[in-house]
Scaffold this motif. Structure first.
Motif, PDB file in Angstrom:
ATOM      1  N   THR A 169       0.547  -1.380   0.111  1.00 10.66           N
ATOM      2  CA  THR A 169       0.217   0.175  -0.257  1.00 10.66           C
ATOM      3  C   THR A 169       0.875   1.347  -0.265  1.00 10.66           C
ATOM      4  O   THR A 169       1.996   1.378   0.516  1.00 10.66           O
ATOM      5  N   ALA A 170       0.064   2.368  -0.234  1.00 12.97           N
ATOM      6  CA  ALA A 170       1.155   3.524  -0.491  1.00 12.97           C
ATOM      7  C   ALA A 170       0.298   4.283  -0.154  1.00 12.97           C
ATOM      8  O   ALA A 170      -1.373   4.815  -1.365  1.00 12.97           O
ATOM      9  N   GLY A 171       0.537   5.181   0.227  1.00 12.29           N
ATOM     10  CA  GLY A 171      -0.472   6.586   0.051  1.00 12.29           C
ATOM     11  C   GLY A 171      -0.372   7.766  -1.480  1.00 12.29           C
ATOM     12  O   GLY A 171       0.873   7.635  -2.225  1.00 12.29           O
ATOM     13  N   VAL A 172      -1.660   8.149  -1.762  1.00  7.29           N
ATOM     14  CA  VAL A 172      -1.327   8.776  -2.652  1.00  7.29           C
ATOM     15  C   VAL A 172      -2.029   9.984  -2.877  1.00  7.29           C
ATOM     16  O   VAL A 172      -1.872  11.192  -2.759  1.00  7.29           O
ATOM     17  N   THR A 173      -3.804  10.748  -1.636  1.00  3.28           N
ATOM     18  CA  THR A 173      -3.173  11.794  -1.139  1.00  3.28           C
ATOM     19  C   THR A 173      -4.159  11.469   0.068  1.00  3.28           C
ATOM     20  O   THR A 173      -4.439  11.237   0.402  1.00  3.28           O
ATOM     21  N   GLU A 174      -3.601  13.110   0.645  1.00  8.49           N
ATOM     22  CA  GLU A 174      -4.797  13.847   1.831  1.00  8.49           C
ATOM     23  C   GLU A 174      -5.234  14.726   1.689  1.00  8.49           C
ATOM     24  O   GLU A 174      -4.608  15.449   1.157  1.00  8.49           O
ATOM     25  N   GLU A 175      -6.154  15.310   1.984  1.00  5.78           N
ATOM     26  CA  GLU A 175      -7.460  15.584   1.785  1.00  5.78           C
ATOM     27  C   GLU A 175      -7.705  16.437   3.349  1.00  5.78           C
ATOM     28  O   GLU A 175      -8.701  15.898   3.912  1.00  5.78           O
ATOM     29  N   HIS A 214      -9.115  12.962   4.858  1.00  8.27           N
ATOM     30  CA  HIS A 214      -9.777  12.095   3.691  1.00  8.27           C
ATOM     31  C   HIS A 214      -8.038  11.662   2.847  1.00  8.27           C
ATOM     32  O   HIS A 214      -7.601  12.321   3.120  1.00  8.27           O
ATOM     33  N   ARG A 215      -8.275  10.122   3.234  1.00  8.19           N
ATOM     34  CA  ARG A 215      -7.348   9.683   3.059  1.00  8.19           C
ATOM     35  C   ARG A 215      -7.457   8.778   1.756  1.00  8.19           C
ATOM     36  O   ARG A 215      -8.475   8.256   2.082  1.00  8.19           O
ATOM     37  N   VAL A 216      -6.809   8.764   0.353  1.00 10.37           N
ATOM     38  CA  VAL A 216      -6.358   8.076  -0.609  1.00 10.37           C
ATOM     39  C   VAL A 216      -5.554   6.602  -0.652  1.00 10.37           C
ATOM     40  O   VAL A 216      -4.282   7.993  -0.629  1.00 10.37           O
ATOM     41  N   THR A 241       1.074   7.865  -7.126  1.00 12.62           N
ATOM     42  CA  THR A 241       2.160   8.169  -5.355  1.00 12.62           C
ATOM     43  C   THR A 241       2.977   8.454  -5.256  1.00 12.62           C
ATOM     44  O   THR A 241       4.329   8.390  -5.502  1.00 12.62           O
ATOM     45  N   LEU A 242       2.504   9.896  -5.556  1.00 12.58           N
ATOM     46  CA  LEU A 242       3.456  11.062  -5.904  1.00 12.58           C
ATOM     47  C   LEU A 242       3.862  11.018  -4.806  1.00 12.58           C
ATOM     48  O   LEU A 242       3.911  11.081  -2.834  1.00 12.58           O
ATOM     49  N   ARG A 243       5.882  11.616  -4.748  1.00 12.76           N
ATOM     50  CA  ARG A 243       6.815  11.589  -3.431  1.00 12.76           C
ATOM     51  C   ARG A 243       6.738  13.182  -3.474  1.00 12.76           C
ATOM     52  O   ARG A 243       6.242  14.591  -5.041  1.00 12.76           O
ATOM     53  N   PRO A 244       6.888  13.802  -2.137  1.00  9.57           N
ATOM     54  CA  PRO A 244       6.825  15.641  -1.426  1.00  9.57           C
ATOM     55  C   PRO A 244       7.696  16.526  -3.333  1.00  9.57           C
ATOM     56  O   PRO A 244       6.987  17.043  -3.330  1.00  9.57           O
ATOM     57  N   ASP A 245       8.451  15.876  -3.700  1.00  7.30           N
ATOM     58  CA  ASP A 245       9.354  16.684  -4.971  1.00  7.30           C
ATOM     59  C   ASP A 245       8.612  16.593  -6.254  1.00  7.30           C
ATOM     60  O   ASP A 245       9.148  17.580  -6.525  1.00  7.30           O
TER      61      ASP A 245
END
Lengths: 305, 305
Positions: free
Chosen positions: A164-170, A266-268, A288-292
């Motif tokens: 699993t990997a975080g995708v967005t948090e809103e 809200h996390r995806v 799965t975007l990394r911060p940079d």
DNA sequence: GAGAGTTACGCCTCACGTAAACATG
DNA sequence: CATGTTTACGTGAGGCGTAACTCTC
């Protein structure tokens, strides 16, 4: 505890009938009867009361185990077969309704532009089924959403070794009818809304809120579908409060007030097999975007993880 | 995907030999050979390369699934049988070494005083085995410990429907040799120690720290046992830093500096079957203090959850 | 050629279907 | 009495052991 017998057992329990299970599974009643008898003999316990057919306490216990067990068995088979399967030109994506938010959709569009030959098929499904779909190989990638503390992973049903990997948090907002007394507030604390009436929908499960915040959150109208438009209409009409990601709430008849405390998002999350088929891995990386790499995102304040 | 064949497969893979697996399982070599052939035919894939016997990529994948699958199968059986078993006078407790801290020990003593006829047997085991012991019914209650953000649950391997409850949360300290340049600090930030040398022990798994804090934490000496006394001696001698619950660190030759950020705690959790045998439920209630019953605790600053 | 896995074959078990018996609403 | 589950019994598939075969070091 042969899985074969376990399958028969859950089928009988589901139908509440030996003969119905028999016709579903393509056996005779007699065979079903013998299989149940064999399972009961193996455990040394009665599992079903007959006429009417319903599980005994031990049977109910076994049912709780059997379903996830059989899922993991199917998942294991699918995963092993996947290691040997060739590359696919078709990528099957499964997502819960709120998981495909503007940011995710945009990333998906950009990824597809870069992989023009890849055919993508997207379907939505309920959260409970998502992990199973991915585990059993009916989908290559899954997008699940849920409410969590910031940067906390979602609690997903365990269907075997998956990534699993975080995708967005809103940010989350409370959805209120425009005329609601609290609609003017700049932000709200959930603890103050613990006694308000809440819509009961799979999009915002009250059980999860109670987990995160504490008891309370009395259930108002129960909507068993997962259509966002319907939920918004119900909320606008004052059937109850609900919590949605900010990006899911349009203007008109409703007011969205950010949640100030507790800090929830809200996390995806993206989930896929440990060794996803080639194209899936590429798409997973793109989603799965990394911060940079957080660059051209617009229209949504998301914090990638 | 018969579990019978799966068991044979993992046994063969573990021994790297058909004949060794045969003698362990009480079959002839021939039977093992046929079982493996049947499994390979079922999946349509070679799972083992022969001479030397080692898993193919698909086989390795299957091995990852098979072990937890078979565990859950045994767990299901044990759980169903437990529902039918009568009450026990003997209560078997399993715990990781750091889980039995002063607060837990004190609560256990008080509970035993209230239940004088109850015989309690305690054993320690490694964290990975704990969930399996409880799931398979070899222990009635398990006490697991680990490092987590405050009031976050521990990540325990999933072995089926089980109940977990927080028991204690306690401050973490960095263990330093008394002469260490940082030993004088009132508190330390883990981010500042990310490049220091760290002891590699199951009591403070560096992988978990990297999960919680970020990359870094280079491994120094690896101690594969789980004896707290040994770890303290190694830390005192400067083999590397380590993180322990405050109550586990005595004076003498070492300095314990509280961790200031990120906010982490040493957490102890209780786990037991969803329907624990009677005495287990009573003891579980006694160990799982709710905030309002936090009374006579001494000698440790713990925050119950 | 010795050690280790596979194949051939016979036996026996066990799971299924048919059909008759039996229980229960 | 009708519906639905269990029991009895015959048959066939399949898993195991013995033993002969084959591969590889």
């Amino acid at each position: 505890m042969d899985p074969h017998l376990l399958t028969t057992f859950v089928t009988v329990a589901r139908h509440g009938s030996f003969s119905a299970a028999a016709s579903e599974l393509g056996y005779t009643q007699s065979a079903i009867s013998q299989q149940i008898a064999a399972l009961e003999a193996d455990l040394g316990l009665p599992l079903l009361r007959r006429r009417p057919v319903e599980p005994t306490p031990a049977g109910r216990r076994l049912l709780e185990h059997a379903e996830p067990l059989l899922l993991r068995l199917r998942a294991a088979r699918a995963d092993v077969l996947r290691t040997a399967a060739g590359p696919r030109h078709l990528l099957r994506l499964a997502a819960t309704p709120l998981a495909v938010n503007p940011a995710v959709a945009a990333r998906l569009a950009r990824a597809r532009a870069r992989m023009p030959r890849l055919e993508v098929r997207l379907r939505t499904c309920r959260a409970e089924r998502l992990a199973a779909l991915v585990a059993e190989g009916h989908a290559d990638l899954g997008l699940a959403d849920g409410i969590a503390a910031p940067s906390d992973p979602l609690r997903l049903p365990d269907a075997g070794p998956m990534t699993t990997a975080g995708v967005t948090e809103e940010d989350l907002v409370v959805v209120l009818p425009s005329g609601h007394p609290l609609a003017g507030r700049a932000s709200l604390r959930l603890a103050d809304l613990i006694d308000a009436r809440w819509l009961q929908t799979p999009l915002c499960p009250l059980a999860r809120l109670r987990d995160l915040v504490g008891d309370g959150f009395p259930a108002g109208l129960a909507y068993e579908g997962d259509d966002v438009h319907t939920v918004l209409a119900l909320a606008a009409a004052g059937h109850g409060l609900t919590l949605l990601p900010a990006s899911a709430v349009p203007g008109g008849g409703i007011t969205a007030v950010p949640v100030a405390a507790p800090r929830l998002v809200h996390r995806v999350e993206l989930l896929h097999a440990a060794l996803p088929p080639g194209a899936a891995a590429a798409l997973a990386a793109a989603l799965t975007l990394r911060p940079d790499t957080q660059d051209l995102e617009r229209g949504i304040k998301d914090r990638s993880v």
